[in-house]
Design a protein around this motif. Sequence first.
Motif, PDB file in Angstrom:
ATOM      1  N   ALA A 114     -11.826 -52.818  51.637  1.00 57.45           N
ATOM      2  CA  ALA A 114     -12.581 -52.193  50.542  1.00 57.45           C
ATOM      3  C   ALA A 114     -13.966 -52.828  50.422  1.00 57.45           C
ATOM      4  CB  ALA A 114     -11.820 -52.323  49.223  1.00 57.45           C
ATOM      5  N   GLU A 115     -14.031 -54.152  50.530  1.00 55.99           N
ATOM      6  CA  GLU A 115     -15.328 -54.830  50.451  1.00 55.99           C
ATOM      7  C   GLU A 115     -16.182 -54.469  51.668  1.00 55.99           C
ATOM      8  OE1 GLU A 115     -17.330 -59.234  49.844  1.00 55.99           O
ATOM      9  OE2 GLU A 115     -15.172 -59.002  49.634  1.00 55.99           O
ATOM     10  N   PHE A 116     -15.563 -54.404  52.846  1.00 49.86           N
ATOM     11  CA  PHE A 116     -16.276 -54.036  54.065  1.00 49.86           C
ATOM     12  C   PHE A 116     -16.873 -52.636  53.928  1.00 49.86           C
ATOM     13  CE2 PHE A 116     -16.059 -52.185  58.430  1.00 49.86           C
ATOM     14  CZ  PHE A 116     -17.059 -52.953  59.002  1.00 49.86           C
ATOM     15  N   GLU A 117     -16.090 -51.704  53.396  1.00 46.20           N
ATOM     16  CA  GLU A 117     -16.562 -50.328  53.198  1.00 46.20           C
ATOM     17  C   GLU A 117     -17.751 -50.284  52.233  1.00 46.20           C
ATOM     18  OE1 GLU A 117     -14.965 -46.098  51.329  1.00 46.20           O
ATOM     19  OE2 GLU A 117     -13.588 -47.774  51.535  1.00 46.20           O
ATOM     20  N   THR A 118     -17.680 -51.047  51.163  1.00 46.71           N
ATOM     21  CA  THR A 118     -18.772 -51.096  50.196  1.00 46.71           C
ATOM     22  C   THR A 118     -20.042 -51.641  50.851  1.00 46.71           C
ATOM     23  OG1 THR A 118     -17.250 -51.373  48.348  1.00 46.71           O
ATOM     24  CG2 THR A 118     -19.517 -52.105  47.989  1.00 46.71           C
ATOM     25  N   ASN A 119     -19.889 -52.702  51.651  1.00 43.88           N
ATOM     26  CA  ASN A 119     -21.043 -53.281  52.334  1.00 43.88           C
ATOM     27  C   ASN A 119     -21.639 -52.316  53.347  1.00 43.88           C
ATOM     28  OD1 ASN A 119     -20.900 -55.642  50.870  1.00 43.88           O
ATOM     29  ND2 ASN A 119     -19.616 -56.674  52.366  1.00 43.88           N
ATOM     30  N   LEU A 120     -20.795 -51.579  54.070  1.00 43.77           N
ATOM     31  CA  LEU A 120     -21.288 -50.583  55.023  1.00 43.77           C
ATOM     32  C   LEU A 120     -22.067 -49.490  54.304  1.00 43.77           C
ATOM     33  CD1 LEU A 120     -18.395 -49.989  57.586  1.00 43.77           C
ATOM     34  CD2 LEU A 120     -20.625 -51.034  57.993  1.00 43.77           C
ATOM     35  N   ARG A 121     -21.540 -49.022  53.175  1.00 44.79           N
ATOM     36  CA  ARG A 121     -22.205 -47.978  52.400  1.00 44.79           C
ATOM     37  C   ARG A 121     -23.578 -48.466  51.942  1.00 44.79           C
ATOM     38  NH1 ARG A 121     -19.272 -47.884  48.156  1.00 44.79           N
ATOM     39  NH2 ARG A 121     -17.480 -46.999  49.192  1.00 44.79           N
ATOM     40  N   ARG A 122     -23.644 -49.699  51.473  1.00 39.42           N
ATOM     41  CA  ARG A 122     -24.905 -50.277  51.015  1.00 39.42           C
ATOM     42  C   ARG A 122     -25.899 -50.375  52.181  1.00 39.42           C
ATOM     43  NH1 ARG A 122     -23.119 -54.871  48.838  1.00 39.42           N
ATOM     44  NH2 ARG A 122     -22.672 -53.821  46.883  1.00 39.42           N
ATOM     45  N   GLU A 123     -25.429 -50.809  53.350  1.00 42.71           N
ATOM     46  CA  GLU A 123     -26.302 -50.899  54.525  1.00 42.71           C
ATOM     47  C   GLU A 123     -26.831 -49.527  54.924  1.00 42.71           C
ATOM     48  OE1 GLU A 123     -24.370 -52.896  57.770  1.00 42.71           O
ATOM     49  OE2 GLU A 123     -24.146 -54.751  56.637  1.00 42.71           O
ATOM     50  N   ARG A 124     -25.956 -48.520  54.926  1.00 42.52           N
ATOM     51  CA  ARG A 124     -26.393 -47.165  55.279  1.00 42.52           C
ATOM     52  C   ARG A 124     -27.411 -46.648  54.276  1.00 42.52           C
ATOM     53  NH1 ARG A 124     -20.759 -46.371  56.492  1.00 42.52           N
ATOM     54  NH2 ARG A 124     -20.517 -45.432  54.457  1.00 42.52           N
ATOM     55  N   GLN A 125     -27.207 -46.951  53.007  1.00 42.73           N
ATOM     56  CA  GLN A 125     -28.150 -46.522  51.974  1.00 42.73           C
ATOM     57  C   GLN A 125     -29.510 -47.171  52.196  1.00 42.73           C
ATOM     58  OE1 GLN A 125     -27.144 -47.766  48.002  1.00 42.73           O
ATOM     59  NE2 GLN A 125     -28.538 -46.330  47.059  1.00 42.73           N
ATOM     60  N   LEU A 126     -29.523 -48.475  52.461  1.00 38.57           N
ATOM     61  CA  LEU A 126     -30.783 -49.180  52.690  1.00 38.57           C
ATOM     62  C   LEU A 126     -31.475 -48.680  53.951  1.00 38.57           C
ATOM     63  CD1 LEU A 126     -29.780 -52.819  51.660  1.00 38.57           C
ATOM     64  CD2 LEU A 126     -31.182 -51.183  50.376  1.00 38.57           C
ATOM     65  N   GLU A 127     -30.693 -48.372  55.000  1.00 35.59           N
ATOM     66  CA  GLU A 127     -31.272 -47.812  56.224  1.00 35.59           C
ATOM     67  C   GLU A 127     -31.906 -46.453  55.937  1.00 35.59           C
ATOM     68  OE1 GLU A 127     -28.021 -47.689  58.995  1.00 35.59           O
ATOM     69  OE2 GLU A 127     -28.099 -49.849  59.347  1.00 35.59           O
ATOM     70  N   GLY A 128     -31.241 -45.629  55.141  1.00 35.25           N
ATOM     71  CA  GLY A 128     -31.771 -44.318  54.783  1.00 35.25           C
ATOM     72  C   GLY A 128     -33.055 -44.427  53.988  1.00 35.25           C
ATOM     73  N   ILE A 129     -33.096 -45.379  53.063  1.00 33.18           N
ATOM     74  CA  ILE A 129     -34.294 -45.588  52.258  1.00 33.18           C
ATOM     75  C   ILE A 129     -35.442 -46.058  53.155  1.00 33.18           C
ATOM     76  CG2 ILE A 129     -35.336 -47.081  50.483  1.00 33.18           C
ATOM     77  CD1 ILE A 129     -32.605 -46.925  49.014  1.00 33.18           C
ATOM     78  N   ALA A 130     -35.152 -46.996  54.068  1.00 31.88           N
ATOM     79  CA  ALA A 130     -36.192 -47.490  54.984  1.00 31.88           C
ATOM     80  C   ALA A 130     -36.729 -46.363  55.858  1.00 31.88           C
ATOM     81  CB  ALA A 130     -35.643 -48.626  55.844  1.00 31.88           C
ATOM     82  N   LYS A 131     -35.840 -45.509  56.334  1.00 30.38           N
ATOM     83  CA  LYS A 131     -36.249 -44.377  57.176  1.00 30.38           C
ATOM     84  C   LYS A 131     -37.120 -43.407  56.368  1.00 30.38           C
ATOM     85  CE  LYS A 131     -34.331 -40.775  60.130  1.00 30.38           C
ATOM     86  NZ  LYS A 131     -33.103 -40.144  60.624  1.00 30.38           N
ATOM     87  N   ALA A 132     -36.724 -43.134  55.125  1.00 29.14           N
ATOM     88  CA  ALA A 132     -37.497 -42.225  54.276  1.00 29.14           C
ATOM     89  C   ALA A 132     -38.868 -42.818  53.954  1.00 29.14           C
ATOM     90  CB  ALA A 132     -36.729 -41.915  52.992  1.00 29.14           C
ATOM     91  N   LYS A 133     -38.908 -44.125  53.707  1.00 31.22           N
ATOM     92  CA  LYS A 133     -40.191 -44.777  53.431  1.00 31.22           C
ATOM     93  C   LYS A 133     -41.106 -44.691  54.645  1.00 31.22           C
ATOM     94  CE  LYS A 133     -38.982 -48.118  49.842  1.00 31.22           C
ATOM     95  NZ  LYS A 133     -38.811 -49.535  49.513  1.00 31.22           N
ATOM     96  N   ALA A 134     -40.526 -44.926  55.831  1.00 28.25           N
ATOM     97  CA  ALA A 134     -41.318 -44.861  57.065  1.00 28.25           C
ATOM     98  C   ALA A 134     -41.860 -43.451  57.290  1.00 28.25           C
ATOM     99  CB  ALA A 134     -40.476 -45.297  58.258  1.00 28.25           C
TER     100      ALA A 134
END
Length: 185
Positions: A114-134
């Motif tokens: 469950a913690e691993f899944e939460t961390n993966l979701r957070r990483e994907r969200q941050l990657e998406g934000i970085a991509k959108a900013k770029a």
Amino acid sequence: MAVYGYARVSSTDQDVALQEAALRSAGCEIIRAEKKSGTSTEGRTELQTLMDFARNGDTIVVTRIDRLARSIADLAAIVRTLEQKGVALRATEQPIDTSTAAGRCFLQMLGVFAEFETNLRRERQLEGIAKAKAAGVYEGKGRPATIPADKVRELAAAGMGPSAIARQMRISRMSVHRALKADAP
């Protein structure tokens, strides 16, 4: 020896009805439900009420362990508190029953996932934000600015005050201040 249920969804547009039905089928006499994020136990008053109320020999039932906690630290704290009180924890959709050694083991494994899944979701969200900013399509939370900041600055440079600018442009004074602040160093 009572059996209590705990149901939780993360957002207000989600419904706890399916969880409540499963908990009733599992023999829960009282069900506490709330619409709060599972990433923290902070502010989850229904969970706290249930944990405070449960007594030695009682059982708290959830449908899945992620309804209870999304981090190992929170899960461990909840389980430790329940064990100290002599309260068992069970899940209807997973082989979790802290009154057995196998159930405790499975609980700990699921907590890790469950913690691993939460961390993966957070990483994907941050990657998406970085991509959108770029790509220049993300400037932070909220909707894109609709106030022509250049016009606000032009009027301010001409000596017009924030209240007068707001009246003329039919916007709030706060919007005027934001536009002027964005221009400041």
